[in-house]
Design a protein around this motif. Structure first.
Motif, PDB file in Angstrom:
ATOM      1  N   VAL A 124       0.380  22.891   2.570  1.00  0.00           N
ATOM      2  CA  VAL A 124      -0.166  23.705   3.662  1.00  0.00           C
ATOM      3  C   VAL A 124      -1.399  24.462   3.189  1.00  0.00           C
ATOM      4  CG1 VAL A 124       0.272  25.687   5.157  1.00  0.00           C
ATOM      5  CG2 VAL A 124       2.011  23.906   4.913  1.00  0.00           C
ATOM      6  N   GLU A 125      -1.319  25.051   1.997  1.00  0.00           N
ATOM      7  CA  GLU A 125      -2.457  25.817   1.471  1.00  0.00           C
ATOM      8  C   GLU A 125      -3.668  24.920   1.272  1.00  0.00           C
ATOM      9  OE1 GLU A 125      -0.937  27.563  -2.066  1.00  0.00           O
ATOM     10  OE2 GLU A 125       0.025  29.253  -1.023  1.00  0.00           O
ATOM     11  N   HIS A 126      -3.445  23.722   0.750  1.00  0.00           N
ATOM     12  CA  HIS A 126      -4.584  22.847   0.503  1.00  0.00           C
ATOM     13  C   HIS A 126      -5.137  22.290   1.809  1.00  0.00           C
ATOM     14  CE1 HIS A 126      -7.319  20.557  -1.901  1.00  0.00           C
ATOM     15  NE2 HIS A 126      -6.922  19.412  -1.349  1.00  0.00           N
ATOM     16  N   PHE A 127      -4.272  21.944   2.739  1.00  0.00           N
ATOM     17  CA  PHE A 127      -4.729  21.491   4.052  1.00  0.00           C
ATOM     18  C   PHE A 127      -5.626  22.547   4.679  1.00  0.00           C
ATOM     19  CE2 PHE A 127      -4.104  21.858   8.648  1.00  0.00           C
ATOM     20  CZ  PHE A 127      -4.583  20.625   9.077  1.00  0.00           C
ATOM     21  N   THR A 128      -5.211  23.790   4.621  1.00  0.00           N
ATOM     22  CA  THR A 128      -5.987  24.885   5.194  1.00  0.00           C
ATOM     23  C   THR A 128      -7.338  25.026   4.500  1.00  0.00           C
ATOM     24  OG1 THR A 128      -3.934  26.041   5.762  1.00  0.00           O
ATOM     25  CG2 THR A 128      -5.962  27.348   5.746  1.00  0.00           C
ATOM     26  N   ALA A 129      -7.341  24.764   3.186  1.00  0.00           N
ATOM     27  CA  ALA A 129      -8.571  24.934   2.413  1.00  0.00           C
ATOM     28  C   ALA A 129      -9.614  23.863   2.699  1.00  0.00           C
ATOM     29  CB  ALA A 129      -8.240  24.946   0.914  1.00  0.00           C
ATOM     30  N   VAL A 178       0.844  -1.192   0.000  1.00  0.00           N
ATOM     31  CA  VAL A 178       0.000   0.000   0.000  1.00  0.00           C
ATOM     32  C   VAL A 178       0.883   1.248   0.000  1.00  0.00           C
ATOM     33  CG1 VAL A 178      -1.907  -1.146   1.190  1.00  0.00           C
ATOM     34  CG2 VAL A 178      -0.129   0.016   2.530  1.00  0.00           C
ATOM     35  N   PRO A 179       0.332   2.401  -0.376  1.00  0.00           N
ATOM     36  CA  PRO A 179       1.117   3.642  -0.331  1.00  0.00           C
ATOM     37  C   PRO A 179       1.356   4.107   1.098  1.00  0.00           C
ATOM     38  CG  PRO A 179      -1.158   4.095  -0.979  1.00  0.00           C
ATOM     39  CD  PRO A 179      -1.009   2.610  -0.954  1.00  0.00           C
ATOM     40  N   ARG A 180       2.455   4.839   1.303  1.00  0.00           N
ATOM     41  CA  ARG A 180       2.694   5.468   2.604  1.00  0.00           C
ATOM     42  C   ARG A 180       1.636   6.539   2.840  1.00  0.00           C
ATOM     43  NH1 ARG A 180       7.716   5.450   0.221  1.00  0.00           N
ATOM     44  NH2 ARG A 180       7.592   7.692  -0.162  1.00  0.00           N
ATOM     45  N   GLN A 181       1.254   6.761   4.094  1.00  0.00           N
ATOM     46  CA  GLN A 181       0.211   7.736   4.376  1.00  0.00           C
ATOM     47  C   GLN A 181       0.311   8.221   5.811  1.00  0.00           C
ATOM     48  OE1 GLN A 181      -3.699   5.917   4.098  1.00  0.00           O
ATOM     49  NE2 GLN A 181      -3.504   5.085   6.154  1.00  0.00           N
ATOM     50  N   ALA A 182      -0.406   9.313   6.094  1.00  0.00           N
ATOM     51  CA  ALA A 182      -0.532   9.833   7.454  1.00  0.00           C
ATOM     52  C   ALA A 182      -1.811  10.653   7.521  1.00  0.00           C
ATOM     53  CB  ALA A 182       0.673  10.685   7.825  1.00  0.00           C
ATOM     54  N   LEU A 183      -2.485  10.573   8.655  1.00  0.00           N
ATOM     55  CA  LEU A 183      -3.700  11.351   8.897  1.00  0.00           C
ATOM     56  C   LEU A 183      -3.323  12.532   9.779  1.00  0.00           C
ATOM     57  CD1 LEU A 183      -6.741  11.102   8.194  1.00  0.00           C
ATOM     58  CD2 LEU A 183      -7.062  10.056  10.439  1.00  0.00           C
ATOM     59  N   VAL A 184      -3.685  13.746   9.355  1.00  0.00           N
ATOM     60  CA  VAL A 184      -3.216  14.936  10.066  1.00  0.00           C
ATOM     61  C   VAL A 184      -4.378  15.840  10.447  1.00  0.00           C
ATOM     62  CG1 VAL A 184      -1.032  14.832   8.807  1.00  0.00           C
ATOM     63  CG2 VAL A 184      -2.840  16.321   7.965  1.00  0.00           C
ATOM     64  N   THR A 185      -4.186  16.554  11.548  1.00  0.00           N
ATOM     65  CA  THR A 185      -5.197  17.510  12.001  1.00  0.00           C
ATOM     66  C   THR A 185      -4.616  18.900  12.249  1.00  0.00           C
ATOM     67  OG1 THR A 185      -4.836  16.814  14.303  1.00  0.00           O
ATOM     68  CG2 THR A 185      -6.620  15.721  13.080  1.00  0.00           C
ATOM     69  N   THR A 186      -3.279  19.024  12.216  1.00  0.00           N
ATOM     70  CA  THR A 186      -2.631  20.317  12.435  1.00  0.00           C
ATOM     71  C   THR A 186      -1.527  20.515  11.407  1.00  0.00           C
ATOM     72  OG1 THR A 186      -0.922  19.476  13.934  1.00  0.00           O
ATOM     73  CG2 THR A 186      -3.052  20.078  14.919  1.00  0.00           C
ATOM     74  N   ARG A 187      -1.040  21.742  11.308  1.00  0.00           N
ATOM     75  CA  ARG A 187       0.064  22.021  10.384  1.00  0.00           C
ATOM     76  C   ARG A 187       1.341  21.311  10.840  1.00  0.00           C
ATOM     77  NH1 ARG A 187      -0.068  28.274   8.221  1.00  0.00           N
ATOM     78  NH2 ARG A 187      -2.230  28.267   7.455  1.00  0.00           N
ATOM     79  N   GLU A 188       1.499  21.170  12.153  1.00  0.00           N
ATOM     80  CA  GLU A 188       2.664  20.456  12.663  1.00  0.00           C
ATOM     81  C   GLU A 188       2.603  18.983  12.246  1.00  0.00           C
ATOM     82  OE1 GLU A 188       2.135  24.174  14.550  1.00  0.00           O
ATOM     83  OE2 GLU A 188       0.717  22.487  14.500  1.00  0.00           O
ATOM     84  N   LYS A 193     -20.092  15.550   5.102  1.00  0.00           N
ATOM     85  CA  LYS A 193     -19.335  15.327   6.325  1.00  0.00           C
ATOM     86  C   LYS A 193     -18.257  16.401   6.466  1.00  0.00           C
ATOM     87  CE  LYS A 193     -21.464  11.364   7.012  1.00  0.00           C
ATOM     88  NZ  LYS A 193     -22.438  11.164   8.117  1.00  0.00           N
ATOM     89  N   VAL A 194     -17.977  16.774   7.702  1.00  0.00           N
ATOM     90  CA  VAL A 194     -16.917  17.754   7.960  1.00  0.00           C
ATOM     91  C   VAL A 194     -15.568  17.040   7.950  1.00  0.00           C
ATOM     92  CG1 VAL A 194     -15.966  19.382   9.648  1.00  0.00           C
ATOM     93  CG2 VAL A 194     -18.441  19.264   9.268  1.00  0.00           C
ATOM     94  N   ASN A 195     -14.595  17.627   7.259  1.00  0.00           N
ATOM     95  CA  ASN A 195     -13.247  17.064   7.201  1.00  0.00           C
ATOM     96  C   ASN A 195     -12.509  17.373   8.511  1.00  0.00           C
ATOM     97  OD1 ASN A 195     -13.672  16.266   4.485  1.00  0.00           O
ATOM     98  ND2 ASN A 195     -13.086  18.312   3.780  1.00  0.00           N
ATOM     99  N   GLU A 196     -12.735  16.539   9.522  1.00  0.00           N
ATOM    100  CA  GLU A 196     -12.106  16.772  10.814  1.00  0.00           C
ATOM    101  C   GLU A 196     -10.611  16.460  10.780  1.00  0.00           C
ATOM    102  OE1 GLU A 196     -14.367  14.524  13.588  1.00  0.00           O
ATOM    103  OE2 GLU A 196     -16.113  15.868  13.465  1.00  0.00           O
ATOM    104  N   ALA A 197     -10.192  15.671   9.810  1.00  0.00           N
ATOM    105  CA  ALA A 197      -8.777  15.382   9.583  1.00  0.00           C
ATOM    106  C   ALA A 197      -8.555  15.354   8.072  1.00  0.00           C
ATOM    107  CB  ALA A 197      -8.377  14.064  10.219  1.00  0.00           C
ATOM    108  N   VAL A 198      -7.298  15.352   7.683  1.00  0.00           N
ATOM    109  CA  VAL A 198      -6.931  15.337   6.267  1.00  0.00           C
ATOM    110  C   VAL A 198      -5.912  14.222   6.057  1.00  0.00           C
ATOM    111  CG1 VAL A 198      -5.891  16.643   4.371  1.00  0.00           C
ATOM    112  CG2 VAL A 198      -7.413  17.795   5.990  1.00  0.00           C
TER     113      VAL A 198
END
Length: 403
Positions: A156-161, A110-120, A171-176
């Protein structure tokens, strides 16, 4: 459940066999309750009351009519103790981050991945995944909110968007989700399963262009026969279905064939969308996914016989998702006559009304039309698709007045 996409034709396939349907819509799609064809309309409020009503109607099967209905269909089937896929993997069939983790835990590549909720979190994810990376909601459809980011600034720009925003299915995108970008040809694999056996209905290659970082599906063309690479890809997809506990019902899987082998994009535990008309599928494949799903539910002996047949569609299908490449009021579709004269042309559906407002977007929702080509020779279909794409790119298909 939420028959707002190809679920419209699923309910039609059921009615063709004399079955009555209860069309269930949750609150986000309640306004669509008039679009699913004849049948009892149910606006879902809570699982207990909806399940009670369905029990009173003596419902025998609960199936999703769109991506937005996958989770609700399973919860209702579980509540009613009706046939369904594995309970333990239900959330992984809906959430793309959980999905890829479950497949990796099952030993699949599978591809590498990570679920994020903050810029950090995002910065750490990019270190793990690398660039370019795909940044998208973990639960949506139609390429909604999906972007290929080649720099950290773009990510960063797309995460913010997209973070914290409502997506296409309400559904609300609570994580990306941040995922490794996979080079290679992307395939669509449409299946119908029964008792853990998977019937391959359609295997198609996709042409996906990148517009401003957004992947845009232009068209698909079906594979007439399976070579060694295609067989390996189909075997990989079937292993994904097994790992996600999909033992019954329809699914469509997006997968990339990379130099290192097949890699999952996503598995969708539902019929293929957007609103795809079954008629050209009967000419190309001998049936449609909607009708095969109905057969598996109502005529299991016939479907078991089908499971013994190999993949050998009589014709090749090309399916183009028309793009306006401009927003404004539609004054006409001057190129449509030329499209209808192209070799292999079968039909065009879901065209916008002249005088309506169209939007230039990359979503694969079919809102500006879907053209079907069907022919016994693949080069004929490929050439017609190329001509159509050229007309779109040159702006000669639609006549749009900018507002």
């Amino acid at each position: 459940m939420n028959p707002v996409s190809s679920g419209v034709f699923l309910s039609a396939a059921l009615r063709e066999r004399g079955e009555e349907c209860a069309l269930v819509y949750d609150g986000h799609f309640a306004a669509e309750a008039g679009s699913g064809g004849p049948g009892r309309r149910v606006v879902h409020r809570d699982v207990h009351s909806t399940a009670r009503l369905l029990r009173d109607l003596r419902v025998r099967h609960v199936v999703p009519g769109s991506e937005a209905g996958v989770d609700l269909a399973h919860r209702l089937a579980e509540h009613l103790d009706l046939p369904r896929n594995d309970d333990a993997t239900a959330s992984a069939r809906r959430d793309k981050a959980q999905m890829v983790k479950a497949l990796g835990d099952a030993g699949l590549q599978v591809p590498r991945q990570a679920l994020v909720t903050t810029r950090e979190d995002l910065a750490r994810a990019l270190d793990h995944v690398g660039l370019p990376a795909v940044v998208k909601p973990p639960a949506s459809s139609g390429s909604d909110g999906c972007r290929i980011c080649r720099t950290e600034r773009e990510a960063v720009e797309h995460f913010t968007a997209v973070h914290g925003r409502s997506n296409l299915i309400g559904k609300v995108n609570e994580a990306v989700l941040v995922q490794e970008y996979l080079p290679g040809t992307q395939y669509v694999v449409a299946t119908v399963s029964m008792d853990g056996q998977h019937h391959l209905h359609e295997l198609s290659r996709s042409r996906i262009d990148e517009r401003g970082g957004t992947p845009t599906r232009r068209h698909t063309i079906s594979c007439h026969r399976l070579g060694s690479e295609e067989r390996r890809l189909v075997a990989y997809v079937c292993a994904c279905l097994d790992a996600l506990g999909i033992r019954r019902g329809a699914a469509n899987t997006d997968v990339r064939l990379t130099e290192a082998g097949p890699r999952i994009i996503e598995v969708n535990a539902r019929i293929l969308g957007p609103t795809l008309h079954p008629d050209p599928y009967f000419i190309a494949f001998g049936s449609s996914q909607q009708h095969l799903l109905v057969e598996s539910l109502l005529a299991p002996a016939d479907f078991r016989r089908r499971l013994r047949l190999g993949y050998a569609p009589p014709n090749v299908m090309g399916k183009a998702f028309l793009r306006s490449f401009g927003s404004g009021v539609l004054r006409g579709i001057p190129g449509l006559e030329a499209v209808r004269r192209l070799p292999g042309f079968h039909s065009v559906t879901s065209l916008p009304e002249v005088g309506s407002t169209v939007e230039d977007h990359a979503l694969t929702t079919g809102t500006t039309g879907i053209v079907y080509f069907v022919h016994e020779d693949e080069p004929v279909v490929e050439k017609s698709l190329a001509v159509l794409v050229g007309m779109e790119d040159a702006g000669t298909l639609f006549d749009i007045a900018a507002v």
